[in-house]
Write a protein that holds these residues in place. Structure first.
Motif, PDB file in Angstrom:
ATOM      1  N   THR A  50      33.996  50.399 108.805  1.00 45.17           N
ATOM      2  CA  THR A  50      33.752  50.874 107.442  1.00 45.17           C
ATOM      3  C   THR A  50      32.487  51.726 107.482  1.00 45.17           C
ATOM      4  O   THR A  50      31.660  51.585 108.387  1.00 45.17           O
ATOM      5  CB  THR A  50      33.542  49.704 106.468  1.00 45.17           C
ATOM      6  OG1 THR A  50      32.362  49.001 106.864  1.00 45.17           O
ATOM      7  CG2 THR A  50      34.726  48.741 106.464  1.00 45.17           C
ATOM      8  N   CYS A  51      32.340  52.610 106.521  1.00 45.95           N
ATOM      9  CA  CYS A  51      31.188  53.515 106.546  1.00 45.95           C
ATOM     10  C   CYS A  51      29.896  52.760 106.229  1.00 45.95           C
ATOM     11  O   CYS A  51      29.776  52.144 105.174  1.00 45.95           O
ATOM     12  CB  CYS A  51      31.390  54.655 105.556  1.00 45.95           C
ATOM     13  SG  CYS A  51      29.981  55.776 105.526  1.00 45.95           S
ATOM     14  N   PRO A  52      28.909  52.781 107.140  1.00 43.28           N
ATOM     15  CA  PRO A  52      27.646  52.082 106.880  1.00 43.28           C
ATOM     16  C   PRO A  52      26.783  52.818 105.861  1.00 43.28           C
ATOM     17  O   PRO A  52      25.770  52.281 105.413  1.00 43.28           O
ATOM     18  CB  PRO A  52      26.975  52.047 108.253  1.00 43.28           C
ATOM     19  CG  PRO A  52      27.544  53.197 108.993  1.00 43.28           C
ATOM     20  CD  PRO A  52      28.932  53.421 108.461  1.00 43.28           C
ATOM     21  N   LEU A  53      27.159  54.036 105.506  1.00 40.65           N
ATOM     22  CA  LEU A  53      26.329  54.803 104.577  1.00 40.65           C
ATOM     23  C   LEU A  53      26.728  54.558 103.118  1.00 40.65           C
ATOM     24  O   LEU A  53      25.929  54.105 102.320  1.00 40.65           O
ATOM     25  CB  LEU A  53      26.400  56.302 104.915  1.00 40.65           C
ATOM     26  CG  LEU A  53      25.873  56.669 106.311  1.00 40.65           C
ATOM     27  CD1 LEU A  53      26.065  58.141 106.589  1.00 40.65           C
ATOM     28  CD2 LEU A  53      24.401  56.272 106.449  1.00 40.65           C
ATOM     29  N   HIS A  54      27.982  54.827 102.787  1.00 35.14           N
ATOM     30  CA  HIS A  54      28.367  54.640 101.392  1.00 35.14           C
ATOM     31  C   HIS A  54      29.039  53.287 101.157  1.00 35.14           C
ATOM     32  O   HIS A  54      29.382  52.944 100.036  1.00 35.14           O
ATOM     33  CB  HIS A  54      29.278  55.779 100.922  1.00 35.14           C
ATOM     34  CG  HIS A  54      30.704  55.641 101.358  1.00 35.14           C
ATOM     35  ND1 HIS A  54      31.171  56.157 102.543  1.00 35.14           N
ATOM     36  CD2 HIS A  54      31.770  55.032 100.775  1.00 35.14           C
ATOM     37  CE1 HIS A  54      32.461  55.903 102.666  1.00 35.14           C
ATOM     38  NE2 HIS A  54      32.850  55.209 101.609  1.00 35.14           N
ATOM     39  N   GLY A  55      29.224  52.491 102.225  1.00 36.87           N
ATOM     40  CA  GLY A  55      29.910  51.213 102.069  1.00 36.87           C
ATOM     41  C   GLY A  55      31.400  51.452 102.130  1.00 36.87           C
ATOM     42  O   GLY A  55      31.878  52.061 103.069  1.00 36.87           O
ATOM     43  N   ARG A  74      31.334  60.377 111.918  1.00 34.21           N
ATOM     44  CA  ARG A  74      31.935  61.118 110.832  1.00 34.21           C
ATOM     45  C   ARG A  74      32.473  60.141 109.798  1.00 34.21           C
ATOM     46  O   ARG A  74      33.075  59.143 110.137  1.00 34.21           O
ATOM     47  CB  ARG A  74      33.080  61.959 111.381  1.00 34.21           C
ATOM     48  CG  ARG A  74      33.786  62.744 110.329  1.00 34.21           C
ATOM     49  CD  ARG A  74      34.763  63.711 110.923  1.00 34.21           C
ATOM     50  NE  ARG A  74      34.858  64.840 110.008  1.00 34.21           N
ATOM     51  CZ  ARG A  74      35.051  66.079 110.358  1.00 34.21           C
ATOM     52  NH1 ARG A  74      35.176  66.384 111.606  1.00 34.21           N
ATOM     53  NH2 ARG A  74      35.139  67.022 109.456  1.00 34.21           N
ATOM     54  N   CYS A  75      32.190  60.418 108.508  1.00 33.81           N
ATOM     55  CA  CYS A  75      32.729  59.596 107.428  1.00 33.81           C
ATOM     56  C   CYS A  75      33.924  60.324 106.833  1.00 33.81           C
ATOM     57  O   CYS A  75      33.817  61.485 106.457  1.00 33.81           O
ATOM     58  CB  CYS A  75      31.663  59.361 106.367  1.00 33.81           C
ATOM     59  SG  CYS A  75      32.319  58.706 104.820  1.00 33.81           S
ATOM     60  N   PHE A  76      35.057  59.636 106.769  1.00 32.42           N
ATOM     61  CA  PHE A  76      36.273  60.284 106.281  1.00 32.42           C
ATOM     62  C   PHE A  76      36.542  60.007 104.798  1.00 32.42           C
ATOM     63  O   PHE A  76      37.355  60.656 104.190  1.00 32.42           O
ATOM     64  CB  PHE A  76      37.487  59.816 107.093  1.00 32.42           C
ATOM     65  CG  PHE A  76      37.460  60.298 108.504  1.00 32.42           C
ATOM     66  CD1 PHE A  76      37.793  61.603 108.817  1.00 32.42           C
ATOM     67  CD2 PHE A  76      37.077  59.445 109.530  1.00 32.42           C
ATOM     68  CE1 PHE A  76      37.760  62.057 110.118  1.00 32.42           C
ATOM     69  CE2 PHE A  76      37.036  59.893 110.835  1.00 32.42           C
ATOM     70  CZ  PHE A  76      37.377  61.203 111.136  1.00 32.42           C
ATOM     71  N   THR A  77      35.879  58.991 104.265  1.00 32.13           N
ATOM     72  CA  THR A  77      36.275  58.541 102.934  1.00 32.13           C
ATOM     73  C   THR A  77      35.334  59.007 101.829  1.00 32.13           C
ATOM     74  O   THR A  77      35.638  58.877 100.659  1.00 32.13           O
ATOM     75  CB  THR A  77      36.381  57.002 102.907  1.00 32.13           C
ATOM     76  OG1 THR A  77      35.259  56.459 103.593  1.00 32.13           O
ATOM     77  CG2 THR A  77      37.660  56.553 103.575  1.00 32.13           C
ATOM     78  N   ASP A  78      34.161  59.508 102.173  1.00 33.64           N
ATOM     79  CA  ASP A  78      33.255  59.969 101.129  1.00 33.64           C
ATOM     80  C   ASP A  78      32.561  61.230 101.625  1.00 33.64           C
ATOM     81  O   ASP A  78      32.975  61.846 102.591  1.00 33.64           O
ATOM     82  CB  ASP A  78      32.250  58.862 100.787  1.00 33.64           C
ATOM     83  CG  ASP A  78      31.737  59.012  99.354  1.00 33.64           C
ATOM     84  OD1 ASP A  78      31.957  60.081  98.767  1.00 33.64           O
ATOM     85  OD2 ASP A  78      31.117  58.074  98.849  1.00 33.64           O
ATOM     86  N   THR A  79      31.489  61.574 101.021  1.00 31.00           N
ATOM     87  CA  THR A  79      30.844  62.839 101.358  1.00 31.00           C
ATOM     88  C   THR A  79      29.616  62.627 102.235  1.00 31.00           C
ATOM     89  O   THR A  79      28.642  63.355 102.134  1.00 31.00           O
ATOM     90  CB  THR A  79      30.420  63.570 100.074  1.00 31.00           C
ATOM     91  OG1 THR A  79      29.678  62.637  99.280  1.00 31.00           O
ATOM     92  CG2 THR A  79      31.607  64.071  99.313  1.00 31.00           C
ATOM     93  N   CYS A  80      29.669  61.605 103.097  1.00 34.92           N
ATOM     94  CA  CYS A  80      28.502  61.308 103.930  1.00 34.92           C
ATOM     95  C   CYS A  80      28.330  62.317 105.060  1.00 34.92           C
ATOM     96  O   CYS A  80      27.264  62.413 105.648  1.00 34.92           O
ATOM     97  CB  CYS A  80      28.607  59.906 104.510  1.00 34.92           C
ATOM     98  SG  CYS A  80      28.961  58.666 103.271  1.00 34.92           S
ATOM     99  N   GLY A  81      29.393  63.012 105.408  1.00 31.47           N
ATOM    100  CA  GLY A  81      29.286  64.059 106.418  1.00 31.47           C
ATOM    101  C   GLY A  81      29.455  63.559 107.827  1.00 31.47           C
ATOM    102  O   GLY A  81      30.147  62.567 108.083  1.00 31.47           O
TER     103      GLY A  81
HETATM  104 ZN   LIG Z   1      30.680  57.389 104.076  1.00 30.72          ZN
END
Ligand SMILES: [Zn+2]
Length: 393
Positions: A50-55, A74-81
């Motif tokens: 899971t993305c550690p940035l946006h959760g 790379r984050c695929f589910t939000d705009t973390c980039g």
């Molecule tokens: Zn993310």
């Protein structure tokens, strides 16, 4: 011993990133530490979580993969980039500057950085590597995939260096001297050109260099003691283990494979970039029996060549051949009885899927022994379409 490297911060960051890459467990730990969940390592390839940035709760929403050896997320589910490890920390802790991110990255894996000077104890790195190896050597699981691991590159670097040390003189002589000569134990020399040995990163492992803990004997015992080492690489270049060959005591376990080496998933030689490029260009692969055969092929300009290392292909090996784009296989196995049988059984495994041609070396010769260019290529030029008519001997 303390190795001190004075470097601009970026070089320090690269060095730390490389350390993470060679210690995949640390990469997993780092992601967990930053708050990722469901961390899954697709060995040698990527980490998903899971993305550690946006959760978020998508277990495949975030990927960390290797781009030419560098870890990239790379984050695929939000705009973390996307970006490198330092950028990941800067995104996670927006108040941290670049330098601070690098210092923290180092601290998480045991490397101290102060200012732009990095202190790494050589011993700490060595012990960590050994620790990883030991742990993996103990793993035995029913699922073959799970026991496969990514090995640290330091093992290749040190073994290649050791092949050119005085202690390995006899081994180097065995590998490179003319085929008309023999070494002390009576084995014929292999006459492999130095640049080919270097291309395949052939090395030597001295006594007690690679050790693991044996609980029965309650001591470290050696592995690969006094052996020539052949690194196994996956098609993406991942180091997936080693085979080692004895030359002194020829009857006792001529070859050993390091536990955890994914032999059944690979063919030796396919991890070479020239090999893959040539297969993709021509759709053809030459299947031979062993390491020397592959190296001889490269010496003679036959780059699309890989070793089956046995008398049959595993389902994973067949799948891999299809995946890399093989449309025609030329079997070129040893000229002796077992080699002819292997040629028959491998031909039968493949001829329903792709075109199979059978090349037959002169009686009782291995392709690896054909040091003459014309002698090596003649059986390939004269290869005949395989027909499963013969019975196995
Ligand atoms: Zn993310």
């Amino acid at each position: 011993m303390l190795t001190t490297l004075y470097n601009p911060m970026r070089m320090v960051a690269d060095r730390i990133a490389a350390y993470y890459v060679s210690h995949p467990d640390l990469l997993e730990n780092l992601l967990v530490r930053l708050g990722a969940q469901n961390v899954k390592h697709r060995w040698g390839h990527s980490i998903e979580c899971t993305c550690p940035l946006h959760g978020g709760d998508n277990p495949r929403g975030f990927t960390l993969y290797y781009d030419r050896g560098n870890p990239v997320w790379r984050c695929f589910t939000d705009t973390c980039g996307k970006g490198g490890l330092s950028w990941l920390l800067m995104k996670k802790y927006p108040s941290a500057g670049y330098d601070q991110a690098v210092v923290s990255l180092g601290r998480f894996c045991g490397i101290t950085v102060d200012g732009s000077v990095m202190h790494v104890t050589k011993k700490a790195i060595d012990e960590e590597t050994l620790e990883v190896v030991k742990r993996r050597l103990g793993i035995v699981t029913a699922n073959r995939q799970q026991s496969i691991m990514r090995f640290p590159e330091e093992m290749v670097v040190s073994s290649v260096k050791d092949l050119y040390s005085p202690a390995a003189a006899e081994y180097l002589r065995y590998l490179t001297s003319p085929a008309s000569e023999r070494i002390g134990s009576g084995l014929k020399c292999r006459q492999i050109p130095l640049h080919i040995l270097q291309q395949f990163q052939i090395g030597f492992v001295p006594r007690m260099r690679w050790v693991w803990w044996n609980p029965q004997e309650k001591k470290d015992i050696g592995w690969f003691d006094d052996r020539i080492s052949f690194p196994w690489r996956y098609v993406d270049g991942t180091l997936m283990g080693f085979a080692g060959r004895h030359t002194m005591n020829v009857d006792h376990q001529k070859y050993k494979t390091l536990n955890g080496t994914g032999r059944a998933l690979m063919l030796w030689g396919l991890g070479d970039r020239k090999c893959l490029a040539e297969i993709q260009r021509t759709g053809v692969v030459h299947l031979v029996e062993g390491y020397t055969d592959v190296m001889r092929g490269h010496e003679h300009g036959c780059h699309n060549i890989a070793a089956v290392g046995g008398t049959e292909l595993t389902p994973e090996q067949i799948k891999l051949l299809m995946q890399v784009g093989v449309r025609c296989a030329v079997t070129y196995l040893d000229g002796d009885g077992p080699g002819r049988n292997a040629s028959e059984s491998i031909g039968r495994q493949l001829f329903n899927r792709i075109r199979v041609m059978e090349a037959v070396p002169p009686a009782d010769k291995d392709p690896g022994e054909l040091t003459d260019y014309r002698e090596f290529w003649t059986p390939i030029v004269q290869a005949k379409p395989f027909t499963p008519s013969r019975s196995l001997r």
